[in-house]
Design an enzyme around this catalytic site. Structure first.
Site, PDB file in Angstrom:
ATOM      1  N   ARG B 120      28.402  70.564  90.921  1.00 48.75           N
ATOM      2  CA  ARG B 120      27.369  70.093  91.630  1.00 48.75           C
ATOM      3  C   ARG B 120      27.056  70.774  92.994  1.00 48.75           C
ATOM      4  NH1 ARG B 120      30.506  65.194  90.987  1.00 48.75           N
ATOM      5  NH2 ARG B 120      29.926  64.187  88.822  1.00 48.75           N
ATOM      6  N   LYS B 142      14.177  79.151  95.484  1.00 45.93           N
ATOM      7  CA  LYS B 142      14.020  78.858  94.068  1.00 45.93           C
ATOM      8  C   LYS B 142      15.087  79.477  93.013  1.00 45.93           C
ATOM      9  CE  LYS B 142       9.233  77.859  94.503  1.00 45.93           C
ATOM     10  NZ  LYS B 142       7.672  78.254  94.033  1.00 45.93           N
ATOM     11  N   GLU B 184       4.089  92.558  95.434  1.00 42.51           N
ATOM     12  CA  GLU B 184       4.650  91.417  96.201  1.00 42.51           C
ATOM     13  C   GLU B 184       4.444  91.665  97.696  1.00 42.51           C
ATOM     14  OE1 GLU B 184       4.888  88.332  95.273  1.00 42.51           O
ATOM     15  OE2 GLU B 184       5.553  88.297  92.961  1.00 42.51           O
ATOM     16  N   LYS B 226       7.522  85.771 104.163  1.00 45.52           N
ATOM     17  CA  LYS B 226       8.016  84.532 103.313  1.00 45.52           C
ATOM     18  C   LYS B 226       8.909  83.551 103.967  1.00 45.52           C
ATOM     19  CE  LYS B 226       9.589  83.297  98.893  1.00 45.52           C
ATOM     20  NZ  LYS B 226      10.201  83.790  97.239  1.00 45.52           N
ATOM     21  N   GLU B 236       6.976  73.463  98.679  1.00 46.62           N
ATOM     22  CA  GLU B 236       5.721  73.890  98.004  1.00 46.62           C
ATOM     23  C   GLU B 236       4.926  72.752  97.894  1.00 46.62           C
ATOM     24  OE1 GLU B 236       5.864  76.849  95.386  1.00 46.62           O
ATOM     25  OE2 GLU B 236       4.415  76.233  94.202  1.00 46.62           O
ATOM     26  N   ARG B 240       3.162  76.796 101.180  1.00 45.06           N
ATOM     27  CA  ARG B 240       4.033  77.566 100.375  1.00 45.06           C
ATOM     28  C   ARG B 240       3.324  78.109  99.108  1.00 45.06           C
ATOM     29  NH1 ARG B 240      10.553  77.687  98.892  1.00 45.06           N
ATOM     30  NH2 ARG B 240      10.359  79.500  97.426  1.00 45.06           N
ATOM     31  N   ASN B 244       1.478  81.770  95.956  1.00 40.82           N
ATOM     32  CA  ASN B 244       0.811  82.153  94.416  1.00 40.82           C
ATOM     33  C   ASN B 244      -0.324  82.958  94.437  1.00 40.82           C
ATOM     34  OD1 ASN B 244       3.229  80.653  93.538  1.00 40.82           O
ATOM     35  ND2 ASN B 244       2.289  78.556  93.937  1.00 40.82           N
ATOM     36  N   HIS B 247      -0.972  84.892  91.265  1.00 38.35           N
ATOM     37  CA  HIS B 247       0.307  84.298  90.285  1.00 38.35           C
ATOM     38  C   HIS B 247      -0.518  83.438  89.328  1.00 38.35           C
ATOM     39  CE1 HIS B 247       3.013  86.340  92.952  1.00 38.35           C
ATOM     40  NE2 HIS B 247       3.974  86.202  92.302  1.00 38.35           N
ATOM     41  N   HIS B 251       1.015  85.124  85.894  1.00 32.08           N
ATOM     42  CA  HIS B 251       1.729  84.372  85.056  1.00 32.08           C
ATOM     43  C   HIS B 251       1.179  84.166  83.909  1.00 32.08           C
ATOM     44  CE1 HIS B 251       4.073  82.366  88.227  1.00 32.08           C
ATOM     45  NE2 HIS B 251       4.544  83.056  88.010  1.00 32.08           N
ATOM     46  N   HIS B 264       6.630  91.934  86.025  1.00 37.75           N
ATOM     47  CA  HIS B 264       6.259  90.796  86.835  1.00 37.75           C
ATOM     48  C   HIS B 264       5.083  91.360  87.922  1.00 37.75           C
ATOM     49  CE1 HIS B 264       5.873  86.955  88.817  1.00 37.75           C
ATOM     50  NE2 HIS B 264       6.036  87.647  89.794  1.00 37.75           N
TER      51      HIS B 264
END
Lengths: 363, 363
Positions: B120, B142, B184, B226, B236, B240, B244, B247, B251, B264
């Site tokens: 946990r 993330k 990025e 960031k 987000e 935030r 993207n 993206h 993506h 990427h």
């Protein structure tokens, strides 16, 4: 109906305890989540769904999508989490979707964990249908899955948005499971709630008969005790450890018997007898109080006999994940409603009470 | 060395950016975690460990236990998380253990996720060794794993205790990965940091040559941007989302080409051209600014050509998990350092810029 508020550093949510609550779930969720359109998913077992699914689903405008997890620890594994998450993706679940965990402790732990990690976390609601889940596992935010090497070694802290403990669903619970679940309430009385203990002491026949009013009282008190403890110490860095009363030896018994012989509550029952015996030997409890506690634990029995090796239990107790940096914490009782955490239990002491427990369990 | 502080509602930690940082890790960890005995586990790839393992491990009093994850998206799966967790149990990891994620973005995502759910949650540290991971994925909390049906659909928000971005490790990074990772940083300049954009505009040759001082400057600025955004909006729900930029289409390109054709960063490069084109068509950006932005994106190319079907990209864009309750959010740019979130991009608009992008990508 009783409502208990759980308030921790990271979450606050209601636990509803009462009879016939299932029918009220859709309306309560509409109130809580407002008008925002949310897809609802239900994780449940085939049996619970066949018994109670219609009652739950009736009030939803849009029928929830149902995901099934077969019963048993065998299915409390990461591969199932992956399968369930994939089914959710295929059914179009997104971050605004709501998951309902509807079943016993495994459904609750797995549903909570699935919600915790699906798209990095979606909201969920617990509807526990076993006594054990109602009085214990559905409250507190612990979720998880097993590894081949041990139970609940993977998981998250992820609190539900609400818990609905419907006493009516206990009508279809096997008698042995009701009895076993009550040991967590007995524990609640021993460690912190003397009034609950006295009620369990005086009304054991009524409670064990499954009387709904009596059960509602016991469940509400057990949840209130746990809510208070978890509110003070969410992450088990202090007070929350007392909830492990009976669990060090209890978990070891479960592990040493392959999780097949005893139900969790029954193992905790044996573990509480062991912790009580150690409290006696250390002289931290007066004999009169100890006798009362022992009598109540035994009144909620009989605890099923079992056989195991001292070494196997010692190994299992040593691997108890609650031990931080090698310290073995142990919860003792100083009397009804009073518990203490000690860190100086020696291997010899532990071995001795394990041997004592095994002798008791053989009879 | 530069130190950037990340401060969110739930965590605060330093990001160290500099040359030769690996050697300083053990001492910094001793300072941060005090004298408490902690077992250290390192998750890394065989290649990174053979190149840099000795440098990292040298300063630890007790050698860390090493766990390996082979490179590639194939291994970014729950079965690997389960295997790694089992190895940790077998090696005696408990709640006081520390995990170091030492490698590229996949190692960082998987290491963070493993730390998030092992017992946990245990603390972890990021040591990103690719530019992409240093400027982007190691910061923000993330973490995650893929499902067969999509990337990063399973995961947690779990912040590291510290991030060490050692520019020296980029010496062994393939040139194509360096170039791809810089997209990025270009994104960071476009959406919020005009000074970073100007630096990338004027010093593209120096930056692309792998100059350590130039890279340190670019990485520190990207991380600072960031960190600021994540500090304002950890989960987000608002700001935030600007991260993207590029993206949505990026993506979709990755998915439609099976994650094999493009890195990427390269897909994000194409996605930024698409987002820029949409910004132009909607008239939210002056042509002079748009031309500057396009020139910089292209200066960090050439972007590798690829082929895909419009339908495949539309399907993939529709399934983008960033869309809540069916709304398709899209990030546009109004000029260097300025970005906006819109929610009214129609299917027709999206299809049209996807067709435009595919035409560009064929040339």
């Amino acid at each position: 109906m009783r409502t208990i508020a759980v308030q921790t550093a990271s979450a606050s949510y209601p636990v509803f305890v009462g009879s016939g609550l299932l029918k009220t779930v859709p309306e309560k969720l509409r109130k809580q989540f407002g008008k925002e359109r949310q897809r609802v998913f239900v994780l449940t077992s085939p049996e619970i769904w066949s018994l109670w699914g219609e009652t739950l689903a009736a009030g939803f405008d849009e029928k929830p999508s149902v995901l099934f997890l077969p019963p048993g620890e065998t299915y409390k594994r990461m591969a199932q989490i992956e399968r369930l998450a994939t089914e959710m993706v295929d059914a179009g679940a997104d971050r605004s979707s709501l998951l309902i965990a509807f079943g016993g402790g495994i459904i609750g732990d797995m549903g909570g964990f699935l919600a915790a990690i699906y798209m990095r976390g979606i909201p969920y609601v617990q509807i526990p249908t076993t006594l054990l889940a109602q009085v214990d596992s559905s409250v507190g935010g612990k979720t998880g899955s097993n590894l081949a090497t041990g139970k609940n070694l993977i998981g998250s802290f992820h609190h539900p948005q609400a818990v609905f403990a419907d006493v009516s669903t206990l009508k279809t619970l096997p008698a042995r499971e009701l009895r076993a679940g009550l040991f967590e309430s007995v524990k609640a009385g021993i460690i912190r709630d003397a009034a609950l203990f006295r009620y369990l002491e005086k009304q054991s026949d009524l409670v064990l008969s499954g009387d709904e009013i009596a059960l509602q009282k016991v469940i509400a008190a057990s949840v209130a005790m746990k809510a208070e403890v978890v509110g003070i110490d969410e992450r088990e860095s202090g007070l929350r450890m007392i909830l492990n009363f009976g669990h060090t030896v209890g978990h070891a018994i479960e592990a040493a018997t392959g999780y097949k012989k005893l139900l969790h509550g029954e193992a905790v029952g044996w573990g509480m007898l062991a912790a009580l015996e150690l409290s006696r030997r250390r002289g931290v409890i007066a004999e009169k109080e100890a006798a009362r506690i022992e009598a109540v634990i035994r009144a909620y029995g009989p605890l099923p006999p079992f056989r195991a090796k001292v070494d196997a239990l010692m190994d299992a107790a040593g691997r108890d994940k609650k031990n931080k940096a090698g310290v073995r914490r142990f919860i003792l009782t100083e009397g009804v409603g009073q518990s203490i955490v000690v860190e100086d239990v020696t291997d010899a002491e532990l071995e001795s009470i394990i041997a004592w427990t095994l002798a008791e369990a053989k009879r």
